[in-house]
Design a protein around this motif. Structure first.
Motif, PDB file in Angstrom:
ATOM      1  N   UNK A  76      -5.865   1.223   9.396  1.00  9.97           N
ATOM      2  CA  UNK A  76      -5.309   1.144   7.344  1.00  9.97           C
ATOM      3  C   UNK A  76      -5.495   2.483   6.984  1.00  9.97           C
ATOM      4  N   UNK A  77      -5.748   2.838   6.961  1.00  8.75           N
ATOM      5  CA  UNK A  77      -5.287   4.831   6.283  1.00  8.75           C
ATOM      6  C   UNK A  77      -4.173   5.853   7.484  1.00  8.75           C
ATOM      7  N   UNK A  78      -3.656   4.956   8.550  1.00  5.33           N
ATOM      8  CA  UNK A  78      -3.171   5.640   9.405  1.00  5.33           C
ATOM      9  C   UNK A  78      -1.812   5.735   8.948  1.00  5.33           C
ATOM     10  N   UNK A  79      -1.998   4.037   8.330  1.00  2.79           N
ATOM     11  CA  UNK A  79      -0.498   3.349   7.895  1.00  2.79           C
ATOM     12  C   UNK A  79       0.223   3.403   6.654  1.00  2.79           C
ATOM     13  N   UNK A  80      -0.482   4.800   6.023  1.00  6.73           N
ATOM     14  CA  UNK A  80       0.032   5.741   4.730  1.00  6.73           C
ATOM     15  C   UNK A  80       1.258   6.738   5.160  1.00  6.73           C
ATOM     16  N   UNK A  81       1.581   7.583   4.689  1.00  5.28           N
ATOM     17  CA  UNK A  81       2.379   8.746   4.664  1.00  5.28           C
ATOM     18  C   UNK A  81       0.986   9.711   4.569  1.00  5.28           C
ATOM     19  N   UNK A  82       1.392  10.321   5.891  1.00  9.78           N
ATOM     20  CA  UNK A  82      -0.196  11.527   5.916  1.00  9.78           C
ATOM     21  C   UNK A  82      -0.111  12.178   4.578  1.00  9.78           C
ATOM     22  N   UNK A  83       1.151  12.689   3.657  1.00 12.31           N
ATOM     23  CA  UNK A  83       1.293  13.793   2.978  1.00 12.31           C
ATOM     24  C   UNK A  83       0.940  13.359   1.523  1.00 12.31           C
ATOM     25  N   UNK A  84      -0.146  12.057   1.552  1.00  7.54           N
ATOM     26  CA  UNK A  84      -0.675  12.131   0.073  1.00  7.54           C
ATOM     27  C   UNK A  84      -2.291  11.770   1.406  1.00  7.54           C
ATOM     28  N   UNK A  85      -2.722  12.224   1.747  1.00  8.47           N
ATOM     29  CA  UNK A  85      -4.026  11.284   2.166  1.00  8.47           C
ATOM     30  C   UNK A  85      -4.602  12.506   2.815  1.00  8.47           C
TER      31      UNK A  85
ATOM     32  N   UNK B 174       0.942  -1.148   0.096  1.00  9.84           N
ATOM     33  CA  UNK B 174      -0.246   0.043  -0.115  1.00  9.84           C
ATOM     34  C   UNK B 174       0.602   1.331  -0.367  1.00  9.84           C
ATOM     35  N   UNK B 175       2.444   1.403   1.161  1.00 10.13           N
ATOM     36  CA  UNK B 175       2.747   2.377   1.140  1.00 10.13           C
ATOM     37  C   UNK B 175       3.791   2.594  -1.033  1.00 10.13           C
ATOM     38  N   UNK B 176       4.056   1.907  -0.589  1.00 10.87           N
ATOM     39  CA  UNK B 176       4.981   1.296  -1.890  1.00 10.87           C
ATOM     40  C   UNK B 176       3.627   2.050  -3.003  1.00 10.87           C
TER      41      UNK B 176
END
Lengths: 280, 280
Positions: free
Chosen positions: A86-95, A47-49
Motif C-alpha cells: 500500500x505505502x510502497x505504491x506511493x512516491x517514496x519522496x513523499x513518505x 492515492x498517487x494523485x
C-alpha cells in the motif's frame, strides 16, 4: 462505499468490543479476493494523485497538513505487507517511514514519547509508524515493563500528544490489524517450513502468542482510552490480507480527500519566466 | 550486457572527459524505448529478490553490507523519476532516502560532512542521496559559497570519508545524470506551460542554467578528483529518461550481485519451534 464510509465503518466508537470483531470478516465489502486486488490497484492512481498534490504544496512551502498512519498488530498480522503493497505504491519522496524497535538504553532513559516526537511527519508528507508509542502500553503493560502507575499515566499523555499533533495539521490514522490465533499459527508455521522465511521467525513470537488474551485485553484498554475524535482507532480484520490492504488504502484516501490538496499557484510571473528561459 | 558490464561501461576512468559524453546516447544498449521499459520492469524482480535477502540479513543481525546510491545532476535531469520509478519499485522497509536541501544555519556551522554522516545507510539497507555532499564542491564552487582553499580541501576530505564508508561495508554508487542544455530547456518550459507542474519550477533554476559551463567544469573537477576505486563515479546520459532509469537499476543490481546476500540460516531449532508452535 466511499473512502469516508470505509473509515466510518472501521472506526472504533463508543461501546466497541474487540471480541466482537471476526478477523475473517470483510466489513462493508462484499467483493471477492480478485475484486479486492483490482480495487487496490485502481485506488493507487487516486492515492498517487492526491499524494503528489500534497507533496507539491510542501515543496513550495504552502502545505499545512500531513498524514500519519500508525500500524499496530500481533506478529505476522501483515504490517510489512501493508508497508510494501500500500505505502510502497506511493512516491517514496513523499513518505517518511519509521519502524520502531525495542527501545535503546538512551531511549529508555527518556519519556516514552521522546523518540516518537522527532518522527512526526512534516507538512506534505505521509508518515508511517510500523509499531509506535502504543507498544509502551501494549507489551509495556502485558510484560510489566514499567510500573503500573506509569503505564496508567501514558494513556492521557498519548491523548494530549496526539491532540497537539492533530491540531498542528497531522491527520492521524490509527490502525490495528486484527488476526485470529489460528491464522497466526498458520503464518508462523509457514515461516518455519520455508528456509527463505526463517529470518521472519523469532522464537519470542510464540512467547507473545501464549499471552494472546492479555494482549487482546491491553488492546481493548487502548481503544477505550485512546480512541479520540482527533485520533480515532480503526480495527481492520486481517485474516484476509487482501482486505486489510484495501481497507488501509481507503483510510489513506479518506485522510487525503479530507485535506483536499491543490496544485499550488505559481509565485512567480509565468510569462516573464518563459521569456527568460527562452533567452537562456 | 550484464549488470557488471553496465557498471564498467558507465564508470568514470582515467582520462574521462565529460564533454565527450553525448547526453542523448545510450551506451551499451541498442534496444528501443519500449525494450528499455520492459527491461526495467523485468529487472525489478531480481532487484526485489536481492534487496529482500539483504534486508533479511539485517533483521537477524548478520548483514555487513549496504548500498548507497548518490544522485547528482542539473535541475530537471530526472533524479525524482529515478527515485520514484527505480527506487520506488523496492520494498520501502529496506530503503533509506535522504533529500539534501540547502544547508540550515546549524548545518553550515559544522563541517560540510557533519550532516551527511548520520544519513549513511545501516547494514541491510539501500540508502539513496538525492543531492549530497557533492553540492559543497559543485554549487559551492560555482557560487563561491566557501573560500577557495576550503573548497580545495573538500575533495580529499570526501575521498577519505567515502573510503572509510566503503571499508565499513557500504557499496557506494555515484551517479551523475547528464542532460543537455536543450533538453533541460524543453523540460523547464513544460513545467512553465502546465499549471500542475508550476510547483516544480523555481526561477533560480534559470540562474543556475546560465552558469552551465561553470557547472560542467565543476563536475569535471569532481570526476578528476573523486572517482576512486572505492567509490567510482558513473556518468549516465539522461536526455532519454528510460535509458537513465534502466542504467541506474543495472548499477543497483551490480552492487547487490556483488554483495550476493543469502537467506540467513535459522539461529533456533526449527523442529523444536514447530512443536512449540503447534502446542500453542
Amino acid at each position: 462505499m466511499t473512502a469516508h464510509e470505509w473509515a466510518k465503518t472501521l472506526q472504533v466508537g463508543d461501546g466497541f468490543r474487540l471480541a466482537d470483531v471476526d478477523p475473517r470478516s470483510t466489513p462493508g465489502y462484499d467483493g471477492s479476493k480478485a475484486d479486492g486486488a483490482r480495487a487496490l490497484e485502481s485506488g493507487l492512481d487516486e492515492l498517487n494523485h492526491l499524494q503528489e498534490r500534497l507533496f507539491a504544496e510542501s515543496r513550495v512551502g504552502v502545505a499545512k497538513d500531513s498524514v500519519l498512519l500508525i500500524l499496530q498488530a500481533m506478529d505476522s498480522a501483515g504490517k510489512g505487507g501493508i508497508v510494501r503493497h500500500v505505502v510502497g505504491g506511493v512516491d517514496p519522496q513523499g513518505v517518511a517511514l519509521t519502524a520502531f524497535k525495542a527501545p535503546t538504553a538512551e531511549e529508555l532513559a527518556h519519556d516514552f514519547l521522546w523518540r516518537v516526537t522527532p518522527r512526526l511527519p512534516e507538512p506534505g508528507f505521509i508518515g508511517v509508524f510500523d509499531r509506535s508509542h502504543y507498544e509502551d502500553v501494549l507489551i509495556g503493560r502485558v510484560r510489566s515493563l514499567a510500573p503500573a502507575d506509569e503505564i496508567e499515566r501514558r494513556y492521557d499523555a498519548i491523548n494530549t500528544f496526539e491532540a497537539e499533533a492533530a491540531a498542528s495539521g497531522i491527520r492521524i490514522i490509527k490502525v490495528m490489524l486484527h488476526i485470529s490465533p489460528d491464522e497466526q499459527k498458520a503464518r508462523l508455521m509457514e515461516r518455519l517450513e520455508r528456509p527463505d522465511k526463517h529470518w521472519k521467525y523469532n522464537p519470542g513470537d510464540v512467547d507473545e502468542r501464549l499471552l494472546w488474551d492479555d494482549y487482546m485485553a491491553a488492546y481493548q484498554t487502548v481503544f477505550d482510552r485512546t480512541s479520540t475524535a482527533a485520533a480515532p482507532w480503526h480495527v481492520i480484520p486481517a485474516d484476509r490480507k487482501w482486505y486489510a490492504r484495501l481497507a488501509v488504502q481507503e483510510l489513506l484516501l479518506d485522510a487525503l480527500q479530507g485535506i483536499d490538496p491543490q496544485w499550488p499557484a505559481a509565485e512567480f510571473d509565468v510569462e516573464a519566466e518563459k521569456k527568460r528561459l527562452a533567452a537562456s
